[in-house]
Structure formats: structure tokens, C-alpha cells
Design a protein around this motif. Structure first.
Motif, mmCIF file in Angstrom:
data_model
loop_
_atom_site.group_PDB
_atom_site.id
_atom_site.type_symbol
_atom_site.label_atom_id
_atom_site.label_comp_id
_atom_site.label_asym_id
_atom_site.label_seq_id
_atom_site.Cartn_x
_atom_site.Cartn_y
_atom_site.Cartn_z
ATOM 1 N N GLN A 192 -5.265 -7.442 -1.295
ATOM 2 C CA GLN A 192 -4.044 -7.013 -0.295
ATOM 3 C C GLN A 192 -4.052 -7.939 0.962
ATOM 4 O O GLN A 192 -3.264 -8.623 1.360
ATOM 5 C CB GLN A 192 -3.974 -5.670 0.170
ATOM 6 C CG GLN A 192 -3.568 -4.637 -0.892
ATOM 7 C CD GLN A 192 -4.011 -3.153 -0.664
ATOM 8 O OE1 GLN A 192 -4.642 -3.174 0.472
ATOM 9 N NE2 GLN A 192 -3.367 -2.447 -1.162
ATOM 10 N N ASN A 193 -5.440 -8.112 1.441
ATOM 11 C CA ASN A 193 -5.596 -9.183 2.499
ATOM 12 C C ASN A 193 -5.208 -10.545 2.211
ATOM 13 O O ASN A 193 -4.662 -11.384 2.978
ATOM 14 C CB ASN A 193 -6.871 -9.031 3.114
ATOM 15 C CG ASN A 193 -7.162 -7.835 3.841
ATOM 16 O OD1 ASN A 193 -6.279 -6.866 4.166
ATOM 17 N ND2 ASN A 193 -8.532 -7.487 3.951
ATOM 18 N N LEU A 194 -5.510 -10.941 1.005
ATOM 19 C CA LEU A 194 -5.221 -12.261 0.560
ATOM 20 C C LEU A 194 -3.608 -12.369 0.274
ATOM 21 O O LEU A 194 -3.174 -13.562 0.789
ATOM 22 C CB LEU A 194 -5.862 -12.597 -0.664
ATOM 23 C CG LEU A 194 -5.617 -13.905 -1.423
ATOM 24 C CD1 LEU A 194 -5.853 -14.971 -0.666
ATOM 25 C CD2 LEU A 194 -6.035 -13.941 -2.721
ATOM 26 N N SER A 195 -3.037 -11.541 -0.107
ATOM 27 C CA SER A 195 -1.486 -11.589 -0.168
ATOM 28 C C SER A 195 -0.986 -11.757 1.301
ATOM 29 O O SER A 195 -0.031 -12.343 1.357
ATOM 30 C CB SER A 195 -0.930 -10.419 -1.155
ATOM 31 O OG SER A 195 -1.448 -10.224 -2.454
ATOM 32 N N LEU A 196 -1.492 -10.933 2.121
ATOM 33 C CA LEU A 196 -0.888 -10.826 3.556
ATOM 34 C C LEU A 196 -1.012 -12.270 4.054
ATOM 35 O O LEU A 196 -0.066 -12.699 4.706
ATOM 36 C CB LEU A 196 -1.607 -9.874 4.509
ATOM 37 C CG LEU A 196 -1.309 -8.464 4.188
ATOM 38 C CD1 LEU A 196 -1.857 -7.524 4.907
ATOM 39 C CD2 LEU A 196 0.420 -8.305 4.832
ATOM 40 N N PHE A 197 -2.459 -13.031 3.962
ATOM 41 C CA PHE A 197 -2.680 -14.187 4.474
ATOM 42 C C PHE A 197 -1.576 -15.165 3.690
ATOM 43 O O PHE A 197 -0.984 -16.244 4.413
ATOM 44 C CB PHE A 197 -4.064 -14.503 4.114
ATOM 45 C CG PHE A 197 -4.267 -15.958 4.526
ATOM 46 C CD1 PHE A 197 -4.535 -16.155 5.778
ATOM 47 C CD2 PHE A 197 -4.459 -16.863 3.454
ATOM 48 C CE1 PHE A 197 -4.723 -17.609 6.384
ATOM 49 C CE2 PHE A 197 -4.742 -18.216 3.722
ATOM 50 C CZ PHE A 197 -4.828 -18.661 5.271
ATOM 51 N N GLY A 198 -1.584 -15.090 2.502
ATOM 52 C CA GLY A 198 -0.628 -16.336 1.793
ATOM 53 C C GLY A 198 0.778 -16.084 2.175
ATOM 54 O O GLY A 198 1.763 -17.145 2.197
ATOM 55 N N LYS A 199 1.330 -14.911 2.604
ATOM 56 C CA LYS A 199 2.847 -14.664 3.021
ATOM 57 C C LYS A 199 3.080 -15.544 4.383
ATOM 58 O O LYS A 199 4.402 -15.742 4.613
ATOM 59 C CB LYS A 199 3.035 -12.997 3.145
ATOM 60 C CG LYS A 199 4.497 -12.934 3.489
ATOM 61 C CD LYS A 199 5.451 -13.159 2.294
ATOM 62 C CE LYS A 199 6.868 -12.906 2.478
ATOM 63 N NZ LYS A 199 7.557 -13.796 3.407
ATOM 64 N N LEU A 200 2.030 -15.843 5.000
ATOM 65 C CA LEU A 200 2.364 -16.731 6.226
ATOM 66 C C LEU A 200 2.910 -18.073 5.708
ATOM 67 O O LEU A 200 3.438 -18.720 6.661
ATOM 68 C CB LEU A 200 0.760 -16.928 7.112
ATOM 69 C CG LEU A 200 0.474 -15.616 7.661
ATOM 70 C CD1 LEU A 200 -1.142 -15.789 8.208
ATOM 71 C CD2 LEU A 200 1.196 -15.203 9.019
ATOM 72 N N PHE A 201 2.776 -18.369 4.426
ATOM 73 C CA PHE A 201 2.961 -19.813 4.251
ATOM 74 C C PHE A 201 4.056 -19.672 2.771
ATOM 75 O O PHE A 201 4.557 -20.556 2.171
ATOM 76 C CB PHE A 201 1.891 -20.649 3.875
ATOM 77 C CG PHE A 201 0.739 -20.737 4.730
ATOM 78 C CD1 PHE A 201 1.051 -21.523 5.903
ATOM 79 C CD2 PHE A 201 -0.225 -19.950 4.547
ATOM 80 C CE1 PHE A 201 -0.018 -21.509 6.931
ATOM 81 C CE2 PHE A 201 -1.195 -19.985 5.636
ATOM 82 C CZ PHE A 201 -1.165 -20.716 6.977
ATOM 83 N N ILE A 202 4.541 -18.358 2.754
ATOM 84 C CA ILE A 202 5.558 -17.997 1.596
ATOM 85 C C ILE A 202 6.573 -17.393 1.999
ATOM 86 O O ILE A 202 6.666 -16.538 2.885
ATOM 87 C CB ILE A 202 4.697 -17.267 0.525
ATOM 88 C CG1 ILE A 202 3.705 -18.134 0.043
ATOM 89 C CG2 ILE A 202 5.921 -16.932 -0.730
ATOM 90 C CD1 ILE A 202 2.658 -17.584 -0.729
ATOM 91 N N ASP A 203 7.871 -17.696 1.625
ATOM 92 C CA ASP A 203 9.300 -17.255 2.131
ATOM 93 C C ASP A 203 9.828 -16.272 1.096
ATOM 94 O O ASP A 203 10.400 -15.272 1.441
ATOM 95 C CB ASP A 203 10.176 -17.967 2.674
ATOM 96 C CG ASP A 203 11.365 -17.314 3.487
ATOM 97 O OD1 ASP A 203 11.150 -16.315 3.863
ATOM 98 O OD2 ASP A 203 12.275 -18.052 3.380
ATOM 99 N N VAL A 204 9.971 -16.750 -0.269
ATOM 100 C CA VAL A 204 10.790 -16.433 -1.215
ATOM 101 C C VAL A 204 10.401 -15.006 -1.635
ATOM 102 O O VAL A 204 11.207 -14.362 -1.860
ATOM 103 C CB VAL A 204 10.947 -17.309 -2.235
ATOM 104 C CG1 VAL A 204 11.850 -16.818 -3.519
ATOM 105 C CG2 VAL A 204 11.347 -18.755 -1.677
#
Length: 556
Positions: free
Chosen positions: A270-282
Motif C-alpha cells: 500500500q505504501n509503495l503504491s502511494l509512493f508510486g502514484k506521485l509519478f503516475i497519473d493514468v
């Protein structure tokens, strides 16, 4: 009667001209503050949105609102931890400026006659939540993120922190860092509102932006997030995580890919996904990671493995998607790591007997990456099919007999070079199979590994055996020229390269390999490819050897 919302239509956004680096750009203004405006440049990705001086914006009077090509179309809503985006042929983005603004809620018709006013619309609960989600995520909520030794400028909005119910669920877990410091401006949602679409997608309708100048601190080992440097420094002293909590599935020198199960390591994913979302929009981010596997690429240092990038995939995909989300940290981009992850995802599909493809929609950067992979895969295939001698063989020596091109270099040894033997040379004046190449630059810690461009193409495929026609023409001076031809369909090419037919067709069209077409006697259109054309595209596209080395995979 389902709940509805009375929503007033906002005026069409004004068009502004912004001069940036000597170039005039067209932009929309999304937000204003003291002498500054937050602008979105028309037909550009949201990661380029920024705060600029209001004096740099000049309104264009009387100009019709422009259609933002990156904001046209509907966004497919996804299940699962869509914290990263995947590349796609059909690139879509959220509208640059919200076209609706909430003015109130009502469960009954707003007008006595049951119709809304001319400047108002009645929206369903779901549509209203989606519009609110677009408004909340219109601009990034953190300016920079501190992760490890890097201070990285964020690209997009990420719904930090976890909802209140989920934070409480993990707060009692020993050894985890769930007691996160409250981030200024972020209002946690209540369990009652947790079920609302926009709350689940964006962390709450009442959420106020922390401000684009705010900072976020994230531990690069466990991905706990903090709002201040003091908490971050204290956490680093107590964090005992040295590598992702999974098993090694690939190791090449200092670089390792770890497989992490979202069901077994839920908080970490979950925390990894939140972090990745900082660089992902779609893609849309949810918090149910149970049905997902995460493949995390790390770089080994003295005592720990540090993340470079990752991708996620569904454990069970009815569409045979081999990748849901992919992200490479900005400091490590353009170094081949993203291509390594893409190649590994396709190798997983091949080993499971499936023909994979990335999940849609794809971002603009993702499209470039996947197009590069598809083109490179096709170019390598055409090079092998249209080659007379085996790969990596530059010369063929025969003593007392005619060359036998159907035999492979592995069938020959130094002892077989006699009156009836053939010998393949590797270009170094030596006989026997070709020597292994030396190490390729850019992969730290690599020792004693063979960087032979191994391929997942099956040499037993008919396109490599019975379908190819070799024609050797003798010349007057005693030499000979050998020409090779093969006839196949697009489906044959897709099968041999383990690509989807539509992906292969798109790549062929984009790289210009479909330009030379002929009509046969029956009126069918045929595409003619030559080795010269293939090499021309290979040079234009800078096709390289694969990043993935099959002998470095640790899977059975």
C-alpha cells in the motif's frame, strides 16, 4: 430514488498565453494565490503543470476554448493497487480544469417542474464523485519528496495518507510504522464516508491541498511517509528493513528483482503504491493489494538494497495482462531499468504459456517505453529470420565440403574440423562457437556474467526452420550469394515474438515497416520487408541487445 446532486456549470475556462523559454504556450489557470497562478499547458502532460508569476499570463480576449487532446475521452476505472501507470496506445488525461463546481446537494428535483435551471445539471452520486475526484487531483499536492539520498520533484497527485480506518488497522502491528505524523492540510476521512467513490479515490472530499511547495519524506526501505524531517530522521535510526519483503526472482550483478505478494505484505505494498502514484497519473489507486504481485528492482549497496523501480501485475487476469502499473524513479530513468522490467513481465507471460500485454490505459511515457520494446523485439526477430548464418557468427569456414547452414554452431567442435567438417567463426579468427561478449557498461557489480543477447524466440518455430527459403546463386568468380525469403502472416510474427497481434501491428506501423506494400494476383495486400529496411529502422530507433539476461532469472 437514488441520491442526486445539483451542480452548477462553471464558465468555460479562459485561455491564456504564457511565454516560457522564449516560446509562447497556451494554458489554462487552475488556481490562484498571491501574485501566482497554477497553470496547465494545453496538450501537455499534467507533470508539466506549475506555479508561475501571474504577470507572465496574458489573457487572449475573444478566443474560443481550446480542446485539450490529452483531456479528451473517458478514463477507465480500475480495480486494485493502481499506484503506477502503464503505457498505452490511447493516451488520455484528466481535464485540465474541472468543468463542474459543487453548489449543493439534493435528493429531490431542484425545480418544481422536475428540471434543473439552464445553468445547472443534476448529477448522479457516482458522476458527482468522479467530478469531485477530478477537481481534487487537478494539481499535485506535494512539491518534492525526500527518498533516500534523493530529493525528487513530484509529478502528480497522490492520496496521502491512508484512510483513518486502514491506519487504525495497522497501528497495532509490531514492527511497522503506521503511527504516521499528520500531514498538514490532509483531513482523514471517516468510516462513514469511506464508501464514497471520491473518498476512496482521493482520500476525502474535504481534503485541502497541502500546498505545492510542501515536502514529503518517505523511507526508501519500508516506504513509511512522514510530514517533517525530524520524524524522518528518527525513523531511519529504527528502521530495520534492508530489502523488499519477498523472494529474489532475478539477480544480475548488483541489481535484483524481488517478488512481493500484496496479500502477505499488505502495508508495504500500500505504501509503495502511494509512493508510486506521485509519478503516475493514468491509473486509479485503491488499497486492496491481495490480488497483486509486485516486482521491485533494487540496487545493492553496502548493507541494503535500494529501490530503482517496480511494476505490479494481477495474480489472475482474465485479459492476460502481464503488467498493471510500472514506475522507475526519475533519478534512474533513461538507463535501461524500465526496459528490464518490461522484458521481465513478458518473460513471466512466456513461462506461463500466455501472450501478455500491458493493462490499459497507457501514459505518454509508458507508450514510448512499450513501443520501444515492441519495435526492438520485432527488429531482433526480423534480423534472425533474414540472416543466412546463425546469430553472432560472422564467418563460416568449410574444409573439403559445402557449407551446411542448417547445423548450429553447438554441433561443431574443434575435432570436427576435418575433411567433412564445417566450422563457424566468431570474427576473432578463432574456430568453435562464438565467444561470450564482455560486460556491458551501466550494470554495477557485475562479474563473470555472460552478456550474450539471449532471446525467448523459439528456434524450433517453423519460421526459423521449414518456412525459410535459401537461394544460393553462384557468381562467375567462384563465389556465391545466398538470399533468404520467407512468407508469413502477422499472426505468425506475433506468435514467434510472443506479442499480441494488435501490439505488433501498431509497432510495425509506427516504425515505418508497413510502407512498402504490394497487391498479389488475388488482390490481397502484402507487405514486403527487406534486411536493409530492417537495419534502417534499427538505426533510427537505436535498437540494442535485450536488458534481460535469461541466465540471471532465479525462477524454476
Amino acid at each position: 430514488m437514488p441520491a442526486t446532486h445539483l451542480v452548477s456549470l462553471a464558465n468555460d475556462p479562459d485561455i491564456y498565453r504564457v511565454t516560457k523559454n522564449g516560446v509562447d504556450l497556451t494554458a489554462h489557470i487552475l488556481e490562484r494565490r498571491d501574485h501566482e497562478v497554477y497553470v496547465h499547458y494545453v496538450n501537455t502532460d499534467k507533470r508539466l503543470d506549475e506555479w508561475i508569476s501571474e504577470a507572465k499570463c496574458h489573457k487572449i480576449p475573444g478566443e474560443e476554448p481550446l480542446v485539450d487532446n490529452l483531456a479528451v475521452g473517458s478514463r477507465k476505472r480500475k480495480r486494485g493497487p493502481r499506484a503506477s501507470e502503464t503505457p498505452d496506445v490511447n493516451v488520455v488525461s484528466r481535464p485540465a480544469s474541472p468543468s463542474f463546481s459543487p453548489r449543493g446537494e439534493s435528493s429531490a428535483p431542484p425545480e418544481p417542474n422536475g428540471s434543473a435551471a439552464p445553468d445547472e445539471v443534476v448529477m448522479t452520486e457516482e458522476d458527482f464523485d468522479i467530478q469531485q475526484h477530478k477537481k481534487i487531483t487537478a494539481q499535485r499536492n506535494f512539491d518534492r519528496v525526500i527518498v533516500g539520498e534523493w530529493s525528487v520533484k513530484t509529478w502528480y497527485f497522490s492520496p496521502y495518507p491512508l484512510t483513518e480506518s486502514e491506519a487504525d488497522e495497522f497501528a497495532v502491528t509490531p514492527g511497522t510504522a503506521a503511527q504516521s505524523t499528520k500531514i498538514p492540510g490532509v483531513h482523514k476521512v471517516t468510516p462513514r464516508s469511506h464508501g464514497r467513490t471520491s473518498d476512496l479515490l482521493a482520500g476525502g472530499l474535504g481534503r485541502a491541498h497541502a500546498g505545492e511547495r510542501s515536502m514529503l519524506w518517505v523511507c526508501e526501505m519500508c516506504f513509511k511517509y512522514m510530514a517533517d524531517c525530524n520524524s524522518y530522521e528518527l525513523h531511519l535510526k529504527s528502521c530495520n528493513v534492508k530489502h523488499p519483503p519477498g523472494r529474489k526472482v532475478y539477480q544480475r550483478g548488483a541489481h535484483t528483482i524481488w517478488e512481493v505478494d500484496g496479500a502477505e505484505n499488505k502495508l508495504y505494498c500500500q505504501n509503495l503504491s502511494l509512493f508510486g502514484k506521485l509519478f503516475i497519473d493514468v491509473k486509479t489507486l485503491f488499497f486492496d493489494c491481495d490480488n497483486f504481485l509486485f516486482y521491485i528492482l533494487t540496487n545493492a549497496k553496502s548493507a541494503s538494497d535500494h529501490i530503482i523501480g517496480y511494476f505490479s501485475k494481477e495474480k489472475l487476469s482474465y485479459d492476460d495482462y502481464n503488467l498493471a502499473c510500472i514506475m522507475t524513479l526519475p533519478p534512474y530513468q533513461k538507463q535501461g531499468f524500465g526496459m528490464l522490467l518490461i522484458e521481465f513481465s513478458y518473460e513471466l507471460s512466456r513461462r506461463s504459456g500466455k501472450v501478455g500485454t500491458p493493462e490499459r490505459p497507457l501514459s505518454d511515457l509508458g507508450l514510448r517505453s512499450y513501443l520501444a520494446y515492441w519495435v526492438a523485439t520485432l527488429i531482433r526477430f526480423f534480423r534472425r529470420v533474414l540472416s543466412v548464418v546463425p546469430p553472432d557468427v560472422t564467418s563460416l569456414t568449410c574444409i573439403g565440403n559445402f557449407p551446411d547452414l542448417l547445423r548450429s554452431p553447438s554441433e561443431y567442435s574443434e575435432e570436427s574440423v576435418n575433411g567433412n567438417g564445417n566450422n563457424f567463426g566468431n570474427g576473432n579468427g578463432n574456430s568453435g562457437p562464438p565467444r561470450k561478449k564482455k560486460r556491458m557498461k551501466g550494470w554495477d557489480g557485475e562479474t563473470g556474467l555472460a552478456l550474450v543477447p539471449l532471446s525467448n524466440m523459439d528456434d524450433a518455430d517453423p519460421l526459423f526452420t521449414t518456412e525459410r527459403l535459401f537461394t544460393t546463386v553462384g557468381m562467375k568468380d567462384g563465389t556465391a550469394q545466398t538470399h533468404i525469403t520467407t512468407r508469413c502472416t502477422l499472426g505468425d510474427i506475433a506468435r514467434a515474438t510472443n506479442l499480441r497481434v494488435e501490439d505488433a501491428a501498431f509497432a510495425l506501423k509506427e516504425c515505418g515497416l508497413l510502407t512498402k506494400q504490394l497487391d498479389d494476383d488475388e488482390g490481397a495486400t502484402q507487405v514486403v520487408l527487406s534486411r536493409d529496411l530492417v537495419e534502417k529502422v534499427a538505426e533510427e530507433r537505436n535498437v540494442k541487445i535485450p536488458c534481460l539476461q535469461l541466465n540471471s532469472i532465479l525462477l524454476e
